[in-house]
Design a protein around this motif. Structure first.
Motif, mmCIF file in Angstrom:
data_model
loop_
_atom_site.group_PDB
_atom_site.id
_atom_site.type_symbol
_atom_site.label_atom_id
_atom_site.label_comp_id
_atom_site.label_asym_id
_atom_site.label_seq_id
_atom_site.Cartn_x
_atom_site.Cartn_y
_atom_site.Cartn_z
ATOM 1 N N SER A 47 45.272 34.961 40.269
ATOM 2 C CA SER A 47 46.335 35.512 39.415
ATOM 3 C C SER A 47 46.372 37.035 39.505
ATOM 4 O O SER A 47 47.348 37.662 39.103
ATOM 5 C CB SER A 47 46.141 35.073 37.960
ATOM 6 O OG SER A 47 44.918 35.566 37.449
ATOM 7 N N GLY A 48 45.302 37.617 40.037
ATOM 8 C CA GLY A 48 45.257 39.066 40.222
ATOM 9 C C GLY A 48 46.259 39.567 41.236
ATOM 10 O O GLY A 48 46.451 40.785 41.369
ATOM 11 N N LEU A 49 46.908 38.660 41.956
ATOM 12 C CA LEU A 49 47.929 39.097 42.906
ATOM 13 C C LEU A 49 49.158 39.652 42.198
ATOM 14 O O LEU A 49 50.045 40.216 42.838
ATOM 15 C CB LEU A 49 48.312 37.947 43.834
ATOM 16 C CG LEU A 49 47.208 37.531 44.810
ATOM 17 C CD1 LEU A 49 47.622 36.314 45.604
ATOM 18 C CD2 LEU A 49 46.850 38.676 45.735
ATOM 19 N N ASP A 50 49.217 39.500 40.880
ATOM 20 C CA ASP A 50 50.247 40.174 40.084
ATOM 21 C C ASP A 50 49.838 41.603 39.742
ATOM 22 O O ASP A 50 50.595 42.338 39.121
ATOM 23 C CB ASP A 50 50.500 39.407 38.778
ATOM 24 C CG ASP A 50 51.170 38.066 39.020
ATOM 25 O OD1 ASP A 50 51.933 37.958 40.009
ATOM 26 O OD2 ASP A 50 50.932 37.132 38.245
ATOM 27 N N ASN A 51 48.621 41.971 40.133
ATOM 28 C CA ASN A 51 48.046 43.267 39.787
ATOM 29 C C ASN A 51 47.981 44.131 41.044
ATOM 30 O O ASN A 51 47.297 43.783 42.010
ATOM 31 C CB ASN A 51 46.650 43.046 39.191
ATOM 32 C CG ASN A 51 46.039 44.311 38.641
ATOM 33 O OD1 ASN A 51 46.044 45.357 39.290
ATOM 34 N ND2 ASN A 51 45.459 44.226 37.455
ATOM 35 N N ARG A 52 48.647 45.290 41.024
ATOM 36 C CA ARG A 52 48.693 46.155 42.205
ATOM 37 C C ARG A 52 47.346 46.811 42.511
ATOM 38 O O ARG A 52 47.173 47.410 43.565
ATOM 39 C CB ARG A 52 49.752 47.248 42.011
ATOM 40 C CG ARG A 52 51.191 46.774 42.110
ATOM 41 C CD ARG A 52 51.518 46.313 43.524
ATOM 42 N NE ARG A 52 52.920 45.956 43.639
ATOM 43 C CZ ARG A 52 53.810 46.642 44.356
ATOM 44 N NH1 ARG A 52 53.447 47.706 45.009
ATOM 45 N NH2 ARG A 52 55.050 46.237 44.414
ATOM 46 N N GLU A 53 46.401 46.731 41.578
ATOM 47 C CA GLU A 53 45.077 47.326 41.787
ATOM 48 C C GLU A 53 44.025 46.258 42.098
ATOM 49 O O GLU A 53 42.833 46.527 42.043
ATOM 50 C CB GLU A 53 44.659 48.119 40.543
ATOM 51 C CG GLU A 53 45.587 49.254 40.162
ATOM 52 C CD GLU A 53 45.489 50.437 41.105
ATOM 53 O OE1 GLU A 53 44.666 50.394 42.050
ATOM 54 O OE2 GLU A 53 46.236 51.414 40.897
ATOM 55 N N ALA A 54 44.456 45.053 42.452
ATOM 56 C CA ALA A 54 43.516 43.950 42.671
ATOM 57 C C ALA A 54 42.520 44.242 43.788
ATOM 58 O O ALA A 54 41.412 43.692 43.805
ATOM 59 C CB ALA A 54 44.274 42.661 42.974
ATOM 60 N N GLN A 55 42.889 45.114 44.729
ATOM 61 C CA GLN A 55 41.971 45.424 45.830
ATOM 62 C C GLN A 55 40.659 45.999 45.306
ATOM 63 O O GLN A 55 39.607 45.794 45.905
ATOM 64 C CB GLN A 55 42.627 46.410 46.800
ATOM 65 C CG GLN A 55 41.713 46.841 47.930
ATOM 66 C CD GLN A 55 42.274 46.521 49.299
ATOM 67 O OE1 GLN A 55 43.455 46.262 49.446
ATOM 68 N NE2 GLN A 55 41.433 46.536 50.308
ATOM 69 N N VAL A 56 40.707 46.701 44.189
ATOM 70 C CA VAL A 56 39.478 47.231 43.595
ATOM 71 C C VAL A 56 38.533 46.082 43.247
ATOM 72 O O VAL A 56 37.325 46.152 43.486
ATOM 73 C CB VAL A 56 39.794 48.068 42.337
ATOM 74 C CG1 VAL A 56 38.508 48.500 41.644
ATOM 75 C CG2 VAL A 56 40.641 49.287 42.702
ATOM 76 N N TYR A 57 39.084 45.015 42.697
ATOM 77 C CA TYR A 57 38.287 43.835 42.348
ATOM 78 C C TYR A 57 37.701 43.195 43.596
ATOM 79 O O TYR A 57 36.523 42.824 43.626
ATOM 80 C CB TYR A 57 39.166 42.845 41.594
ATOM 81 C CG TYR A 57 38.498 41.539 41.238
ATOM 82 C CD1 TYR A 57 37.794 41.400 40.045
ATOM 83 C CD2 TYR A 57 38.592 40.433 42.088
ATOM 84 C CE1 TYR A 57 37.188 40.193 39.709
ATOM 85 C CE2 TYR A 57 37.995 39.228 41.765
ATOM 86 C CZ TYR A 57 37.288 39.113 40.574
ATOM 87 O OH TYR A 57 36.690 37.924 40.254
ATOM 88 N N TRP A 58 38.515 43.045 44.652
ATOM 89 C CA TRP A 58 38.014 42.451 45.898
ATOM 90 C C TRP A 58 36.863 43.280 46.464
ATOM 91 O O TRP A 58 35.872 42.734 46.923
ATOM 92 C CB TRP A 58 39.133 42.362 46.937
ATOM 93 C CG TRP A 58 40.375 41.666 46.471
ATOM 94 C CD1 TRP A 58 40.481 40.742 45.455
ATOM 95 C CD2 TRP A 58 41.700 41.830 46.976
ATOM 96 N NE1 TRP A 58 41.773 40.330 45.302
ATOM 97 C CE2 TRP A 58 42.564 40.976 46.219
ATOM 98 C CE3 TRP A 58 42.252 42.604 47.994
ATOM 99 C CZ2 TRP A 58 43.925 40.892 46.462
ATOM 100 C CZ3 TRP A 58 43.623 42.510 48.230
ATOM 101 C CH2 TRP A 58 44.436 41.675 47.471
ATOM 102 N N THR A 59 37.020 44.595 46.419
ATOM 103 C CA THR A 59 35.971 45.477 46.929
ATOM 104 C C THR A 59 34.714 45.349 46.088
ATOM 105 O O THR A 59 33.596 45.297 46.624
ATOM 106 C CB THR A 59 36.462 46.936 46.931
ATOM 107 O OG1 THR A 59 37.667 47.026 47.686
ATOM 108 C CG2 THR A 59 35.424 47.863 47.535
ATOM 109 N N ALA A 60 34.882 45.292 44.774
ATOM 110 C CA ALA A 60 33.733 45.156 43.872
ATOM 111 C C ALA A 60 32.976 43.864 44.152
ATOM 112 O O ALA A 60 31.737 43.835 44.134
ATOM 113 C CB ALA A 60 34.197 45.189 42.419
ATOM 114 N N TYR A 61 33.710 42.786 44.420
ATOM 115 C CA TYR A 61 33.064 41.508 44.721
ATOM 116 C C TYR A 61 32.283 41.603 46.031
ATOM 117 O O TYR A 61 31.117 41.202 46.108
ATOM 118 C CB TYR A 61 34.107 40.393 44.808
ATOM 119 C CG TYR A 61 33.509 39.050 45.157
ATOM 120 C CD1 TYR A 61 32.996 38.223 44.154
ATOM 121 C CD2 TYR A 61 33.430 38.619 46.476
ATOM 122 C CE1 TYR A 61 32.416 36.998 44.475
ATOM 123 C CE2 TYR A 61 32.864 37.402 46.804
ATOM 124 C CZ TYR A 61 32.355 36.592 45.796
ATOM 125 O OH TYR A 61 31.780 35.392 46.118
#
Length: 319
Positions: A190-204
């Motif tokens: 659902s984070g694909l609605d979030n333009r900053e989701a890449q930060v989450y992917w990087t954190a993971y």
């Protein structure tokens, strides 16, 4: 046998930039043709992007080349997600079509992931240029004296995000282990609605193995040309909804609550409030609708920092 690196380019109506990237790839891939695959994710462009890709596609006969023209414009994040999901190599590098990249960047990536298969994330050092004026905003994102390969991924991410949050959200400067990136993507789909989701992917991905940070700049962040920078509504959402939401999501990955809440509080004091006041002039209803939940979130963060849950629990138990 799996390829080592997928180079994926999401794009929309930027045929000239795509052509520049294909010219760059024709040089940068020399000697590494069999190690890589190429994906072009065209978000249903209405310009001549397809013709440009077809013109160059035959130049990559030794490298698997996928051109996907989406049936409709999926939006930026879903098109980027397609790149990650479609990648079949050990590592995936999704690059902005407008960001200048050194010709030896692929060689650097291949050399290091071959030598250090424990790497889950590469931070490529980069400079940042404000394209409308040509001004260099900063020369280097990471001020290190030599390449750094470190196992403490969480600490590296926390430091980088706190000191320069754009560094971990700049897509072109990050190379991921593919399976980790795909897991991160679907862990918060659902984070694909979030333009900053890449930060989450990087954190993971930072939690899944070693992190390599390059001393040399391999990329330049072409800042100021993206359409979202000229869209007050989108800027409001990114600044006061998307990024704060990511701060909270990081806690679910195991990042310390004090660190995440501290980021949120710091965001309140350090962010560019001109974005809000500009949005308030142009779109007052939207600005108010965005700022009220944001202020509630910041207030909650301050309360949780001042009165940790264990303090509240102990107070009730004593009574």
């Amino acid at each position: 046998m799996k390829k080592l690196l997928t180079i994926a380019i999401p794009t929309y109506n930027r045929a000239n930039y795509v052509e520049e990237k294909l010219v760059w790839l024709s040089e940068a891939l020399k000697g590494f043709e069999s190690d890589c695959e190429i994906i072009i994710a065209d978000n249903c462009s209405t310009d001549h992007t397809q013709e440009i890709v077809e013109k160059y596609q035959d130049k990559f006969t030794s490298t698997p080349f996928t051109y996907k023209r989406q049936e409709k414009n999926l939006g930026v994040m879903l098109n980027v997600a397609y790149c990650f999901d479609t990648a079949t190599s050990e590592y995936v590098w999704v690059i902005g079509d407008d960001d200048p990249i050194r010709v030896d960047a692929i060689a650097y990536i291949i050399e290091n992931v071959t030598k250090h298969p424990e790497i889950s994330l590469i931070f490529l050092n980069f400079s940042c240029r404000f394209i409308p004026t040509g001004e260099i905003l900063y020369e280097r994102s990471y001020h290190i004296q030599q390449d750094e390969l470190r196992k403490d991924g969480r600490a590296i991410f926390e430091h980088n995000f706190k000191t320069n949050n754009s560094s971990v959200g700049f897509m072109t400067a990050q190379v991921y282990r593919t399976d980790s990136a795909q897991t991160a993507l679907h862990k918060w789909y659902s984070g694909l609605d979030n333009r900053e989701a890449q930060v989450y992917w990087t954190a993971y991905c930072a939690l899944q193995g070693s992190i390599l940070t390059s001393k040399e700049n391999y990329v330049e962040n072409a800042f100021g040309v993206s359409h979202w920078m000229r869209d007050p509504k989108l800027l409001l959402a990114m600044q006061y909804t998307d990024l704060p939401s990511v701060y909270i999501k990081l806690m679910e990955l195991g990042y310390p609550s004090n660190y995440c809440l501290g980021l949120l509080i710091s965001h309140f004091f350090k962010n560019n409030w001109r974005v809000f006041f500009g949005g308030l002039r142009r779109h007052p209803k939207l600005a108010i609708a965005v700022i009220i939940p944001y202020l509630k979130l910041v207030t909650s963060a301050v309360w949780r920092m001042l009165v940790p849950p264990q303090s509240v629990a102990s107070r009730f138990s004593n009574n």
